[in-house]
Each structure stands twice: as structure tokens, then as C-alpha cells.
Design a protein around this motif. Structure first.
Motif, PDB file in Angstrom:
ATOM      1  N   MET A   1       4.653   9.291   2.225  1.00  0.00           N
ATOM      2  CA  MET A   1       6.005   8.461   2.509  1.00  0.00           C
ATOM      3  C   MET A   1       7.110   9.476   2.574  1.00  0.00           C
ATOM      4  O   MET A   1       7.945   9.467   3.385  1.00  0.00           O
ATOM      5  CB  MET A   1       6.294   7.695   1.429  1.00  0.00           C
ATOM      6  CG  MET A   1       5.162   6.702   1.128  1.00  0.00           C
ATOM      7  SD  MET A   1       5.213   5.471   2.703  1.00  0.00           S
ATOM      8  CE  MET A   1       3.418   5.727   3.169  1.00  0.00           C
TER       9      MET A   1
ATOM     10  N   SER B   1      -9.084   6.443   5.055  1.00  0.00           N
ATOM     11  CA  SER B   1      -8.384   6.453   3.672  1.00  0.00           C
ATOM     12  C   SER B   1      -6.995   5.551   3.206  1.00  0.00           C
ATOM     13  O   SER B   1      -6.704   5.084   4.279  1.00  0.00           O
ATOM     14  CB  SER B   1      -7.954   8.033   3.437  1.00  0.00           C
ATOM     15  OG  SER B   1      -6.709   8.240   4.095  1.00  0.00           O
ATOM     16  N   ARG B   2      -6.591   5.582   2.272  1.00  0.00           N
ATOM     17  CA  ARG B   2      -5.445   4.805   1.922  1.00  0.00           C
ATOM     18  C   ARG B   2      -4.310   5.176   2.552  1.00  0.00           C
ATOM     19  O   ARG B   2      -3.395   4.513   3.058  1.00  0.00           O
ATOM     20  CB  ARG B   2      -5.247   5.047   0.352  1.00  0.00           C
ATOM     21  CG  ARG B   2      -3.860   4.142   0.240  1.00  0.00           C
ATOM     22  CD  ARG B   2      -3.806   3.600  -1.486  1.00  0.00           C
ATOM     23  NE  ARG B   2      -2.685   3.361  -1.828  1.00  0.00           N
ATOM     24  CZ  ARG B   2      -2.268   2.946  -2.869  1.00  0.00           C
ATOM     25  NH1 ARG B   2      -3.098   2.864  -4.053  1.00  0.00           N
ATOM     26  NH2 ARG B   2      -0.960   2.493  -3.231  1.00  0.00           N
ATOM     27  N   VAL B   3      -4.282   6.828   2.907  1.00  0.00           N
ATOM     28  CA  VAL B   3      -3.238   7.089   3.717  1.00  0.00           C
ATOM     29  C   VAL B   3      -3.094   6.593   4.907  1.00  0.00           C
ATOM     30  O   VAL B   3      -2.211   6.327   5.409  1.00  0.00           O
ATOM     31  CB  VAL B   3      -3.300   8.640   3.683  1.00  0.00           C
ATOM     32  CG1 VAL B   3      -2.030   9.123   4.431  1.00  0.00           C
ATOM     33  CG2 VAL B   3      -2.936   9.355   2.235  1.00  0.00           C
ATOM     34  N   GLY B   4      -4.278   6.454   5.710  1.00  0.00           N
ATOM     35  CA  GLY B   4      -4.347   5.693   6.817  1.00  0.00           C
ATOM     36  C   GLY B   4      -3.899   4.545   6.959  1.00  0.00           C
ATOM     37  O   GLY B   4      -3.223   4.047   7.716  1.00  0.00           O
TER      38      GLY B   4
ATOM     39  N   VAL C   1      -0.253   9.057  -1.450  1.00  0.00           N
ATOM     40  CA  VAL C   1       0.675   8.150  -0.624  1.00  0.00           C
ATOM     41  C   VAL C   1       2.106   8.414  -0.665  1.00  0.00           C
ATOM     42  O   VAL C   1       2.753   8.481   0.349  1.00  0.00           O
ATOM     43  CB  VAL C   1       0.330   6.589  -0.848  1.00  0.00           C
ATOM     44  CG1 VAL C   1       1.149   5.747  -0.053  1.00  0.00           C
ATOM     45  CG2 VAL C   1      -0.937   6.505  -0.565  1.00  0.00           C
TER      46      VAL C   1
ATOM     47  N   ALA D   1      -1.494   3.271   4.974  1.00  0.00           N
ATOM     48  CA  ALA D   1      -0.033   3.386   4.835  1.00  0.00           C
ATOM     49  C   ALA D   1       0.482   3.657   6.200  1.00  0.00           C
ATOM     50  O   ALA D   1       1.461   3.307   6.548  1.00  0.00           O
ATOM     51  CB  ALA D   1       0.231   4.616   3.761  1.00  0.00           C
ATOM     52  N   MET D   2      -0.266   4.522   6.841  1.00  0.00           N
ATOM     53  CA  MET D   2       0.414   4.891   8.241  1.00  0.00           C
ATOM     54  C   MET D   2       0.337   3.810   9.183  1.00  0.00           C
ATOM     55  O   MET D   2       1.332   3.611   9.754  1.00  0.00           O
ATOM     56  CB  MET D   2      -0.469   6.106   8.943  1.00  0.00           C
ATOM     57  CG  MET D   2      -0.459   7.596   8.192  1.00  0.00           C
ATOM     58  SD  MET D   2       1.086   8.281   8.120  1.00  0.00           S
ATOM     59  CE  MET D   2       1.213   8.201   6.253  1.00  0.00           C
TER      60      MET D   2
ATOM     61  N   ILE E   1       3.309   1.313   8.220  1.00  0.00           N
ATOM     62  CA  ILE E   1       4.430   2.092   8.637  1.00  0.00           C
ATOM     63  C   ILE E   1       4.654   1.883  10.352  1.00  0.00           C
ATOM     64  O   ILE E   1       5.472   1.163  10.765  1.00  0.00           O
ATOM     65  CB  ILE E   1       4.732   3.573   8.421  1.00  0.00           C
ATOM     66  CG1 ILE E   1       4.718   3.517   6.949  1.00  0.00           C
ATOM     67  CG2 ILE E   1       5.885   3.707   9.020  1.00  0.00           C
ATOM     68  CD1 ILE E   1       4.898   4.665   6.337  1.00  0.00           C
ATOM     69  N   LYS E   2       3.657   2.315  10.945  1.00  0.00           N
ATOM     70  CA  LYS E   2       3.714   2.119  12.293  1.00  0.00           C
ATOM     71  C   LYS E   2       3.722   0.466  12.982  1.00  0.00           C
ATOM     72  O   LYS E   2       4.496   0.505  13.916  1.00  0.00           O
ATOM     73  CB  LYS E   2       2.151   2.743  12.903  1.00  0.00           C
ATOM     74  CG  LYS E   2       2.254   4.317  13.188  1.00  0.00           C
ATOM     75  CD  LYS E   2       1.382   4.610  14.128  1.00  0.00           C
ATOM     76  CE  LYS E   2      -0.188   4.224  13.823  1.00  0.00           C
ATOM     77  NZ  LYS E   2      -1.104   4.740  14.801  1.00  0.00           N
TER      78      LYS E   2
ATOM     79  N   ILE F   1       0.748  -1.154   0.003  1.00  0.00           N
ATOM     80  CA  ILE F   1       0.032   0.097   0.019  1.00  0.00           C
ATOM     81  C   ILE F   1       0.676   1.244  -0.125  1.00  0.00           C
ATOM     82  O   ILE F   1       0.474   2.341  -0.517  1.00  0.00           O
ATOM     83  CB  ILE F   1      -0.949  -0.172   1.399  1.00  0.00           C
ATOM     84  CG1 ILE F   1      -2.241   0.817   0.828  1.00  0.00           C
ATOM     85  CG2 ILE F   1      -0.286   0.502   2.403  1.00  0.00           C
ATOM     86  CD1 ILE F   1      -3.158  -0.048   0.317  1.00  0.00           C
ATOM     87  N   CYS F   2       1.933   1.133   0.352  1.00  0.00           N
ATOM     88  CA  CYS F   2       2.883   2.562   0.789  1.00  0.00           C
ATOM     89  C   CYS F   2       3.586   2.737  -0.734  1.00  0.00           C
ATOM     90  O   CYS F   2       5.026   2.810  -0.540  1.00  0.00           O
ATOM     91  CB  CYS F   2       3.758   2.036   1.807  1.00  0.00           C
ATOM     92  SG  CYS F   2       3.069   1.923   3.472  1.00  0.00           S
ATOM     93  N   SER F   3       2.821   2.817  -1.659  1.00  0.00           N
ATOM     94  CA  SER F   3       3.629   3.135  -3.063  1.00  0.00           C
ATOM     95  C   SER F   3       2.585   3.812  -3.756  1.00  0.00           C
ATOM     96  O   SER F   3       1.557   4.289  -3.277  1.00  0.00           O
ATOM     97  CB  SER F   3       4.018   1.880  -3.561  1.00  0.00           C
ATOM     98  OG  SER F   3       2.471   1.260  -3.943  1.00  0.00           O
TER      99      SER F   3
ATOM    100  N   ASP G   1      -6.376  11.137   7.461  1.00  0.00           N
ATOM    101  CA  ASP G   1      -7.324  10.832   6.489  1.00  0.00           C
ATOM    102  C   ASP G   1      -8.285  12.204   5.723  1.00  0.00           C
ATOM    103  O   ASP G   1      -9.070  12.101   5.268  1.00  0.00           O
ATOM    104  CB  ASP G   1      -8.656  10.028   7.251  1.00  0.00           C
ATOM    105  CG  ASP G   1      -7.943   8.650   7.544  1.00  0.00           C
ATOM    106  OD1 ASP G   1      -7.295   8.277   6.906  1.00  0.00           O
ATOM    107  OD2 ASP G   1      -8.651   8.098   8.544  1.00  0.00           O
TER     108      ASP G   1
END
Lengths: 213, 213
Positions: free
Chosen positions: B203, A197-200, B199, A202-203, A206-207, A162-164, B165
Motif C-alpha cells: 500500500m 498471493s494476498r498482495v496480488g 500488504v 490487494a493489487m 486497487i486496480k 484485503i488491503c490492510s 506475487d
DNA sequence: ATTTGATACAGGAAAAACCCCTTTTGAGTC
DNA sequence: GACTCAAAAGGGGTTTTTCCTGTATCAAAT
């Protein structure tokens, strides 16, 4: 008096070696080995005929991370005392590790005297619960009935991708699945991880150490 | 012989204190102070009448991070020797820090003997260039003519809000700007940072320490 | 006085992400 | 074989993101 044997598993050699000095300065302990990832650690444990008194385990590692390593230990050396050394206070990660049998969880911003206490407690009392951990465990108890969120294999694989800059369609292609299936994973993870969201996602990846920066 | 004075700036106390032991074991150095963020460090430097021989500076810190701290040093103590200790090999960050006058940049997975060498080199030769840094600097030279990418205030503020988000519209609201302006920032940052999705921005924000997990 | 450049902002459109609801498939149970 | 449950996939719609092009403003440079 014989010293307690401690093994350090951490990919940051500078940290690992520095920590060794700190621990040795406490007097009662010796570092019997240092490994840079879970794979190396497992190899070492299997070839060694004496279990260490304590394992200091990092969570974020590039090859076999803390969770995978803890899972292996839970299957193969369930009584091994492990103190987790982490940089994140992500609840899900902490709960996961504790469930896998970690005896303690501390953040790397802990001060040395507390760290010493943590080592002592785990070796002698079998566990160390900082205020952080205690409160998280309490929370966990309290919402015991809400079903928890064990992520399955596919969801984890999805999260690692997802982180891409890839689109979901591209990820679907890589996983040989329909974009609609991926959309289902996404929706499930939104609920499980409580993000929107997708950013969530991704977070979280990572976490939790699923994605290494 | 008088020992060289080193100051450590790192929010992870366990690391900082361990590192102190390691450095002391080298023999030639003493840790004159340890600070947990740039703010504390600046206060210390201003109140101290003797500059340390070397500052070991972490990049990711919650309050005043390595880049901000380096910027302050560049304005106020341009001759201070600083060795950056980081966990990321993000090119932009490295270049930024070197341009601000850092004398060396090493990753925390360096082994202690190399670390010792790095300290020695910075103190005695004025700089330490690992293969990593050298190659990055070379790359930077080679594309010298392509204008680089200094991010401006607004872009940085925007980036600190990206790891959430929130929608762009919501971020626009928070920044009292039109969504279209935000869209402009986004497009600019895509180009500057060479990413293709939100994303990717997230990053970058994390890698560069702009957003603290 | 004009050009240049950076900044804020708009219109419009295609692609991707997000959301809800249903169907198919396959493996295990009764 | 019928039943159940979860994973995989599809239909179809709304919102957000991404992308391209273009305008208004203002300040600095020529």
C-alpha cells in the motif's frame, strides 16, 4: 444549433472543472452538470426531466463508484450513453463496464483530439472503440468458452478488506464467518483473478477501484 | 500586463490539457509548456533560457515521478516555484516533497476557486498552505525528535519489488542478497512506515508512487 | 585504538498464508 | 423425499511471513 448536453461524474473537482473548460472549447457541447460521485449522479438523473446526451463517468470514486453507477444505469436508464474515463487499463474492469452497457472506455492519458473524437463517436455513432478496447474485446471473445469470473457479494466484501494489515482470521471475524470460509474465498479469488498471493489480491482490489487508496 | 508563465507536468494528457483551459480562463496566466513526465520536464528546463513562474507537478508518473523531479529541482533549480498536484494525502510523501522545496501541495479534488488561490499565493507569496498541509506540518514538528525515516536505496528497490506475487526469497535472488538481509529490510520498513504486514508495504509503495499500477 | 553505527546475514520459532481434499448445510429441483 | 449445486466449514500439511536475538564487517567518529 442546440448544443449537446454532457454530464461529468468525477470526484476530482479540479479535473472535472478543467475538463468542462476543455469540452466547452470544442464548441458543440455544454456541461449541464458536474457530480462528484455516483450517488449524486443518480439523484440528479432521477430529479431531472431531460436525459443528458452523454455522461462522462469516472471509475474510481469514493462513494458510489463507476461500476456501481453503471449497474444502476443498466437497470434504470439502459439507453443512456456513457463514456468511461479511467486511469487503469485493468481488463476485468473494462469488460465489466462494457457488459453493463458503457459505450466507450478511454484512459485519462488520451490526448484531447482523440478525446474529442471519442465524444463525437459516442454521441453520433453510439460507441467509441479505441485500439485498446478493441483488442481487449477480441481477447475476451477468444476465450469466450472459459467461464468468466463474476465475483459475488462476499468475495467483493472480502476484497475490500484485503488491503490492510488485518490477518485472514481478523477479516473472518469482521465478516462473521469461519477462517476456513475466508480461506475458500481466497482460493477462489486466486483462481478467478489469476494471482498467487494476498498482495496480488490487494493489487486487483486497487486496480479495480474496489479499494480506494 | 505580461502573463505569468506556468508549466504543467502530468502524464494524463486529458487532465493536463483540460487544466490548461481552466488556468487560461483565470486570465493572468499562460501555459508555456506541458510535459508528461519528469524526464521531459528536466530536458525542457535545461534547454529553456527562461524559468517558468510556476511549475504544476504531478506526483504519480510512470517515468520520472514527482519526488525524483523535485529532487532534481532541489539540486539544480532550488528557487523554482513548484505547486504539487496529487491524488494522495500520504503524509510521508507530502513531507518528503515539502522538504525538497515544494511551495505548496494540493489534492486534485480541490475546487477551482481554491486552486486559483493556491496558484496566486505560490506565485505572489511564495507558498500555499492548505489546512491539510498545515496540520501535517504541525504533526511533523511535534514529533520532530523522533528521527524521521529517510528510506535508503536498497529499501526503495525492495519496495518496488514488493507489489508482486514474488516471495521474499525470490526478491532476495533478484537483488543478489541473502533472504535474511531482505528480512532485515522488511523489519526496518515495518518500523519506518508503521505497518504490520507485506500488504501494508505494498500500500505504501503505491501511495508513494514507488510502484505504478 | 576504541567506540559507534550502519549493513549484511544467521538461527530458531511462532504465526499467518497457502494448498488440497472432505463434510455439512441449506435452498431450490425433479 | 431424493437430488443437485453452491456456500460454509473443517482436517491437516507445507511454505512463507513475521519476529527476536545475535554475530561479522567495515567505515567514520572520537
Amino acid at each position: 444549433m442546440k448544443k449537446f448536453k454532457i454530464v461529468i461524474v468525477d470526484d476530482h473537482l479540479l479535473f472535472s472543472n478543467s475538463l468542462k473548460k476543455l469540452i466547452e472549447s470544442f464548441g458543440d457541447y455544454e456541461i449541464s452538470n458536474q457530480l462528484v460521485n455516483g450517488r449524486q449522479f443518480v439523484d440528479y438523473i432521477q430529479s431531472s426531466n431531460e436525459a443528458p446526451d452523454l455522461v462522462l463517468l469516472d471509475v474510481q470514486m469514493p462513494v458510489m463508484d463507476g461500476i456501481e453507477t453503471m449497474a444502476w444505469l443498466s437497470d434504470n436508464r439502459p439507453d443512456q450513453k456513457v463514456l468511461i474515463l479511467s486511469m487503469t487499463d485493468d481488463e476485468t474492469t473494462i469488460i465489466q463496464l462494457l457488459k453493463l452497457g458503457a459505450k466507450g472506455y478511454i484512459l485519462k492519458d488520451i490526448d484531447p483530439s482523440k478525446f474529442k473524437l471519442a465524444i463525437e463517436k459516442v454521441i453520433h455513432s453510439g460507441f467509441y472503440h479505441s485500439e485498446l478496447i478493441s483488442s481487449i474485446m477480441l481477447d475476451e471473445m477468444n476465450r469466450n468458452h472459459e467461464k468468466v469470473n463474476p465475483l459475488n457479494e462476499k468475495e467483493i466484501e472480502f476484497l475490500t478488506k484485503i488491503c490492510s494489515d488485518k490477518t485472514y482470521k481478523e477479516i473472518a471475524g469482521e465478516m462473521y464467518l469461519s477462517p476456513k470460509t475466508i480461506d475458500g474465498y481466497r482460493a477462489n479469488l486466486f483462481k478467478k483473478l489469476n494471482v498467487k498471493s494476498r498482495v496480488g489480491l490487494a493489487m486487483y482490489a486497487i486496480k479495480s477501484g474496489l479499494f480506494k487508496i
